[in-house]
Scaffold this active site. Structure first.
Site, PDB file in Angstrom:
ATOM      1  N   ARG A 154       0.823  -1.211   0.000  1.00  0.00           N
ATOM      2  CA  ARG A 154       0.000   0.000   0.000  1.00  0.00           C
ATOM      3  C   ARG A 154       0.859   1.264   0.000  1.00  0.00           C
ATOM      4  O   ARG A 154       0.648   2.182  -0.794  1.00  0.00           O
ATOM      5  CB  ARG A 154      -0.909   0.031   1.239  1.00  0.00           C
ATOM      6  N   ILE A 155       1.819   1.309   0.936  1.00  0.00           N
ATOM      7  CA  ILE A 155       2.639   2.512   1.065  1.00  0.00           C
ATOM      8  C   ILE A 155       3.568   2.662  -0.128  1.00  0.00           C
ATOM      9  O   ILE A 155       3.726   3.760  -0.670  1.00  0.00           O
ATOM     10  CB  ILE A 155       3.423   2.474   2.387  1.00  0.00           C
ATOM     11  N   ARG A 176       9.545  -9.145  -2.873  1.00  0.00           N
ATOM     12  CA  ARG A 176       9.900 -10.544  -2.655  1.00  0.00           C
ATOM     13  C   ARG A 176       8.830 -11.470  -3.242  1.00  0.00           C
ATOM     14  O   ARG A 176       9.122 -12.569  -3.679  1.00  0.00           O
ATOM     15  CB  ARG A 176      10.102 -10.807  -1.167  1.00  0.00           C
ATOM     16  N   THR A 177       7.571 -11.009  -3.239  1.00  0.00           N
ATOM     17  CA  THR A 177       6.503 -11.737  -3.912  1.00  0.00           C
ATOM     18  C   THR A 177       6.478 -11.267  -5.364  1.00  0.00           C
ATOM     19  O   THR A 177       6.140 -10.119  -5.648  1.00  0.00           O
ATOM     20  CB  THR A 177       5.142 -11.475  -3.248  1.00  0.00           C
ATOM     21  N   ILE A 233      11.691   5.031   5.045  1.00  0.00           N
ATOM     22  CA  ILE A 233      10.543   5.404   5.878  1.00  0.00           C
ATOM     23  C   ILE A 233       9.861   4.149   6.416  1.00  0.00           C
ATOM     24  O   ILE A 233       8.758   4.215   6.929  1.00  0.00           O
ATOM     25  CB  ILE A 233       9.518   6.267   5.097  1.00  0.00           C
ATOM     26  N   ARG A 235      11.279   0.681   8.412  1.00  0.00           N
ATOM     27  CA  ARG A 235      11.745   0.377   9.758  1.00  0.00           C
ATOM     28  C   ARG A 235      13.267   0.471   9.758  1.00  0.00           C
ATOM     29  O   ARG A 235      13.923   0.114   8.773  1.00  0.00           O
ATOM     30  CB  ARG A 235      11.308  -1.021  10.204  1.00  0.00           C
ATOM     31  N   GLU A 264      16.037   3.066  17.759  1.00  0.00           N
ATOM     32  CA  GLU A 264      15.373   4.311  18.176  1.00  0.00           C
ATOM     33  C   GLU A 264      15.166   4.343  19.690  1.00  0.00           C
ATOM     34  O   GLU A 264      14.841   3.310  20.288  1.00  0.00           O
ATOM     35  CB  GLU A 264      14.020   4.429  17.466  1.00  0.00           C
ATOM     36  N   HIS A 282      11.177  10.152  13.227  1.00  0.00           N
ATOM     37  CA  HIS A 282      10.054   9.226  13.025  1.00  0.00           C
ATOM     38  C   HIS A 282       8.719   9.994  12.946  1.00  0.00           C
ATOM     39  O   HIS A 282       7.811   9.782  13.757  1.00  0.00           O
ATOM     40  CB  HIS A 282       9.993   8.190  14.138  1.00  0.00           C
TER      41      HIS A 282
END
Length: 316
Positions: A154-155, A176-177, A233, A235, A264, A282
């Site tokens: 989605r992102i 990866r898929t 953006i 992890r 973090e 963040h």
């Protein structure tokens, strides 16, 4: 029913929670510690945690009172979902609500690193700007360049749309898929090193943890163009930070924009000292409307589970 909320949330979210439940709002900013988590699992019917609250396998007790861990955020690599489910606890997250805000931050960082915006602001605030000059702080033009999206969920697709339709960028991507349909003009590249080699900008949008830990390593940076910029953006743990620092210091890549970090709130001093990296604390979902929607979705999940119904956003 008793619920624990581990961080302060927007007022509207807290007000709604208190109309339904006996709410304990945890004080402070420090993430929950293991002993505190074990005690909470024995005391509360639901827990609404967020990033930093590490529900590891050894924190789950044999017969927890907790029925649901309703994570505030889309990423849930800080929760051992398998261990939670074995303990009879449902885990949910807050997808969709964060998509546009996170994509906006990706574009913010892409522009900041390309156009040296952070460096320029530091120069101005320090009183070192002496007026406009034709060769002053020349950066990289964004329009018409190629962007590689690592992770086209989605992102990732929201970022791709902004790049393609907003800046006329060619979009290549790696998943990866393989063969996953995407809702944006883009070309899939099957190899991670090949996709970054084709791009002027590389943006990561994959989940953290698991096989994605240190996905972006020294070999990936070596495959990028020396003029390319890297944006994360997703992890912090998907990037080998030592390799990133080395790539920035040596000129292996031109620059970077980061919103997340491996440990973090610790940010390596060497990273902070570099001028060719834009750093944000963040801020991906840091808009009142977005954080409010995330909180409401987490409450929806709690209300459903504690009412004996299926939640809308279970993590599987």
């Amino acid at each position: 029913m008793k619920i624990l909320i581990t961080r302060a949330l927007p007022k509207a979210v807290l007000d709604r929670a208190r109309t339904h439940f006996d709410v304990t709002l945890r004080e402070g900013l420090v993430p929950m510690q293991p002993d505190e988590i074990r005690a909470a699992l024995a005391e509360y019917d639901a827990i609404l945690p967020t990033l930093g609250d590490k529900f590891t396998a050894d924190t789950f007790i044999d017969a927890p009172r907790t029925q649901i861990i309703a994570n505030f955020g889309v990423g849930y690599n800080h929760i051992d979902v398998d261990a939670a489910q074995k303990a009879g606890i449902t885990v949910t997250n807050t997808p969709d609500t964060v998509t546009d805000a996170t994509a906006d931050i990706a574009l913010t960082l892409l522009l900041m690193t390309a156009r040296r915006a952070g460096e320029g602001e530091r120069v101005l605030r320090a009183g070192d700007w002496h007026g406009w000059q034709p060769t002053q702080m020349l950066g990289t033009h964004v329009t018409g360049k190629t962007v590689a999206i690592i992770g086209m969920g989605r992102i990732g697709q929201a970022i791709a749309k902004r790049c393609h339709f907003g800046f006329g960028m060619e979009v290549v991507f790696y998943n990866r898929t393989k063969g996953k349909p995407v809702d944006v003009p883009a070309r899939e590249v099957l190899d991670l090193h090949d996709v970054v080699a084709a791009a002027d900008f590389v943006v990561t949008a994959v989940p953290g943890g698991g096989d994605n830990t240190n996905l972006i390593d020294s070999d990936v940076f070596a495959a990028m163009k020396s003029t390319a910029h890297f944006v994360n953006i997703a992890r912090g743990d998907i990037v080998d930070e030592d390799a990133l620092i080395s790539a920035l210091e040596s000129g292996t890549i031109a620059g970077a924009g980061l919103d997340v970090y491996a440990k973090e709130p610790l940010v390596p001093a060497k990273l902070v000292a570099l001028e060719n990296v834009a750093l944000l604390p963040h801020l991906g979902t840091a808009a009142l409307e977005v954080r409010g929607a995330m909180g409401m979705m987490a409450l929806d999940n709690i209300i459903a589970v504690l009412s004996g119904e299926k939640p809308a956003n279970p993590v599987t």
